[in-house]
Write a protein that holds these residues in place. Structure first.
Motif, PDB file in Angstrom:
ATOM      1  N   LYS A 193       5.056  20.142  -8.699  1.00 51.01           N
ATOM      2  CA  LYS A 193       5.389  18.890  -8.031  1.00 51.01           C
ATOM      3  C   LYS A 193       5.535  19.146  -6.534  1.00 51.01           C
ATOM      4  N   SER A 194       5.369  18.073  -5.754  1.00 50.06           N
ATOM      5  CA  SER A 194       5.401  18.229  -4.298  1.00 50.06           C
ATOM      6  C   SER A 194       5.681  16.877  -3.653  1.00 50.06           C
ATOM      7  N   ILE A 195       5.766  16.888  -2.351  1.00 50.56           N
ATOM      8  CA  ILE A 195       5.873  15.634  -1.607  1.00 50.56           C
ATOM      9  C   ILE A 195       4.715  14.715  -1.963  1.00 50.56           C
ATOM     10  N   GLN A 196       3.532  15.289  -2.126  1.00 50.19           N
ATOM     11  CA  GLN A 196       2.360  14.464  -2.411  1.00 50.19           C
ATOM     12  C   GLN A 196       2.368  13.904  -3.830  1.00 50.19           C
ATOM     13  N   SER A 197       2.996  14.586  -4.778  1.00 56.56           N
ATOM     14  CA  SER A 197       3.123  13.981  -6.116  1.00 56.56           C
ATOM     15  C   SER A 197       4.138  12.842  -6.078  1.00 56.56           C
ATOM     16  N   ASP A 198       5.162  12.950  -5.225  1.00 60.84           N
ATOM     17  CA  ASP A 198       6.054  11.811  -4.996  1.00 60.84           C
ATOM     18  C   ASP A 198       5.280  10.626  -4.438  1.00 60.84           C
ATOM     19  N   LEU A 199       4.385  10.899  -3.477  1.00 60.98           N
ATOM     20  CA  LEU A 199       3.615   9.817  -2.859  1.00 60.98           C
ATOM     21  C   LEU A 199       2.691   9.154  -3.876  1.00 60.98           C
ATOM     22  N   TYR A 200       2.107   9.947  -4.765  1.00 57.97           N
ATOM     23  CA  TYR A 200       1.254   9.373  -5.802  1.00 57.97           C
ATOM     24  C   TYR A 200       2.072   8.463  -6.714  1.00 57.97           C
ATOM     25  N   ALA A 201       3.246   8.918  -7.132  1.00 58.49           N
ATOM     26  CA  ALA A 201       4.099   8.094  -7.995  1.00 58.49           C
ATOM     27  C   ALA A 201       4.455   6.788  -7.307  1.00 58.49           C
ATOM     28  N   LEU A 202       4.785   6.852  -6.019  1.00 57.03           N
ATOM     29  CA  LEU A 202       5.080   5.626  -5.282  1.00 57.03           C
ATOM     30  C   LEU A 202       3.849   4.730  -5.218  1.00 57.03           C
ATOM     31  N   GLY A 203       2.683   5.326  -5.101  1.00 58.73           N
ATOM     32  CA  GLY A 203       1.453   4.530  -5.097  1.00 58.73           C
ATOM     33  C   GLY A 203       1.274   3.751  -6.391  1.00 58.73           C
ATOM     34  N   ILE A 204       1.543   4.380  -7.528  1.00 51.50           N
ATOM     35  CA  ILE A 204       1.464   3.687  -8.814  1.00 51.50           C
ATOM     36  C   ILE A 204       2.490   2.559  -8.872  1.00 51.50           C
ATOM     37  N   ILE A 205       3.703   2.828  -8.401  1.00 54.18           N
ATOM     38  CA  ILE A 205       4.756   1.800  -8.375  1.00 54.18           C
ATOM     39  C   ILE A 205       4.299   0.607  -7.551  1.00 54.18           C
ATOM     40  N   LEU A 206       3.767   0.861  -6.367  1.00 51.55           N
ATOM     41  CA  LEU A 206       3.334  -0.226  -5.475  1.00 51.55           C
ATOM     42  C   LEU A 206       2.132  -0.972  -6.061  1.00 51.55           C
ATOM     43  N   TYR A 207       1.219  -0.232  -6.680  1.00 51.78           N
ATOM     44  CA  TYR A 207       0.042  -0.877  -7.269  1.00 51.78           C
ATOM     45  C   TYR A 207       0.449  -1.852  -8.373  1.00 51.78           C
ATOM     46  N   GLU A 208       1.336  -1.428  -9.248  1.00 55.95           N
ATOM     47  CA  GLU A 208       1.782  -2.315 -10.328  1.00 55.95           C
ATOM     48  C   GLU A 208       2.586  -3.489  -9.769  1.00 55.95           C
ATOM     49  N   TRP A 209       3.348  -3.232  -8.724  1.00 54.05           N
ATOM     50  CA  TRP A 209       4.147  -4.298  -8.101  1.00 54.05           C
ATOM     51  C   TRP A 209       3.255  -5.341  -7.443  1.00 54.05           C
ATOM     52  N   LEU A 210       2.252  -4.887  -6.708  1.00 50.13           N
ATOM     53  CA  LEU A 210       1.369  -5.813  -5.994  1.00 50.13           C
ATOM     54  C   LEU A 210       0.469  -6.603  -6.944  1.00 50.13           C
ATOM     55  N   THR A 211       0.113  -6.005  -8.061  1.00 51.05           N
ATOM     56  CA  THR A 211      -0.801  -6.678  -9.001  1.00 51.05           C
ATOM     57  C   THR A 211      -0.065  -7.355 -10.159  1.00 51.05           C
ATOM     58  N   ASN A 212       1.258  -7.138 -10.236  1.00 51.28           N
ATOM     59  CA  ASN A 212       2.066  -7.694 -11.329  1.00 51.28           C
ATOM     60  C   ASN A 212       1.492  -7.285 -12.688  1.00 51.28           C
ATOM     61  N   THR A 213       1.141  -6.011 -12.795  1.00 49.43           N
ATOM     62  CA  THR A 213       0.593  -5.466 -14.034  1.00 49.43           C
ATOM     63  C   THR A 213       1.318  -4.159 -14.367  1.00 49.43           C
ATOM     64  N   LYS A 214       1.088  -3.655 -15.572  1.00 53.04           N
ATOM     65  CA  LYS A 214       1.604  -2.358 -15.982  1.00 53.04           C
ATOM     66  C   LYS A 214       0.456  -1.553 -16.582  1.00 53.04           C
ATOM     67  N   LEU A 215       0.270  -0.347 -16.092  1.00 55.86           N
ATOM     68  CA  LEU A 215      -0.715   0.535 -16.695  1.00 55.86           C
ATOM     69  C   LEU A 215      -0.269   0.903 -18.105  1.00 55.86           C
ATOM     70  N   ASN A 216      -1.222   1.102 -18.985  1.00 56.94           N
ATOM     71  CA  ASN A 216      -0.882   1.403 -20.381  1.00 56.94           C
ATOM     72  C   ASN A 216      -1.706   2.570 -20.895  1.00 56.94           C
TER      73      ASN A 216
END
Length: 274
Positions: A193-216
């Motif tokens: 894990k790293s700073i960049q894996s944190d950034l990826y996780a935040l990217g998934i959070i923002l993507y689901e938030w902006l699209t009002n969807t949940k990955l499955n």
């Protein structure tokens, strides 16, 4: 009444106790309660001693994190206090030993986006989340398990919770204990894990938030395939201006992803909202 004052006052009643632990976590020894003091809700978190050799040390690590001199007063945290359970009169009915964490209850930070929500408000909210994560990174720490529930709103600002998987960035760890839903592709290949894996996780959070969807995905393997091969981001037309930000956060290859929150903030601030 101050946070510390009522904890140390045995005459103050802690009311409306409710056990909130999920069954799987309960079976491993985790306990999570809510209670109220003077109409304010709080959380009490602790682990039954000598029950699980993995989860118990993770919780103890979180307590140690909160007690670090350089960390405990930082404004990316919620108000909190660590107690000795068997020395706290209000907790004696729990028949528990060791340390527990009391945390102020705060609303979730990522609330639903309405069709009428102004783009500047969305941009500001994303910036608040980035700056909060940046505070932690700048202090030399990686969160290690970011998900939407770990971003909370307190007095108008973004705060982070749940530091059981956090570690000093110069001491990377490779154990696979992140949530597959938010795991960066390299973690599925055994990288640390790293700073960049944190950034990826935040990217998934923002993507689901902006699209009002949940990955499955059904299994760990399915999550690996999704993150490593199949994830392709698409935003609603009205929010396409945020695509460069998500694209930088969600690059599958580490070397192509944003290197730091500073890179992400620069991209976000350069977005033309007109």
């Amino acid at each position: 009444m101050s946070f510390i004052t009522w904890i140390s006052d045995p005459t103050i009643q802690w009311n409306n106790w409710s056990l909130e632990t999920k069954k799987r976590s309960y079976d491993f020894g985790r306990r999570l309660y809510t209670f109220q003091v003077e109409n304010q809700k709080y959380w009490l978190k602790f682990h039954v001693v000598d029950t699980d050799p993995v989860i118990e040390p993770a919780f103890q690590g979180e307590l140690d994190f909160y007690q670090l001199e350089s960390i405990h007063s930082q404004h990316f945290l919620l108000p909190h206090h660590i107690i000795i359970l068997e020395q706290t009169p209000q907790c004696l009915h729990l028949e528990a030993k060791g340390r527990g964490l009391i945390l102020f209850d705060a609303e979730k930070f990522f609330t639903d986006i309405l069709p009428t929500t102004d783009l500047e408000i969305i941009q500001k909210k994303i910036l608040d989340a980035l700056e909060t994560l940046d505070y932690m990174h700048e202090m030399g720490w990686v969160h290690g398990d970011l998900k939407p529930a770990h971003f909370r709103l307190y007095h108008g600002s973004c705060r982070l919770i749940d530091f059981e998987q956090s570690f000093k960035s110069q001491c990377p760890i490779t154990r696979m204990d992140a949530t597959p839903h938010y795991m960066a592709p390299e973690l599925f290949h055994g990288e640390a894990k790293s700073i960049q894996s944190d950034l990826y996780a935040l990217g998934i959070i923002l993507y689901e938030w902006l699209t009002n969807t949940k990955l499955n995905a059904d299994t760990y393997y399915d999550w690996a395939v999704l993150h490593c091969q199949q994830l392709h981001i698409q935003l609603p037309k009205a929010l396409e201006c945020f695509f460069p930000l998500l694209n930088g956060l969600l690059q599958k290859r580490v070397e192509q992803r944003f290197r730091s929150v500073l890179d992400a903030k620069g991209c976000l601030n350069a977005i033309d909202l007109l």
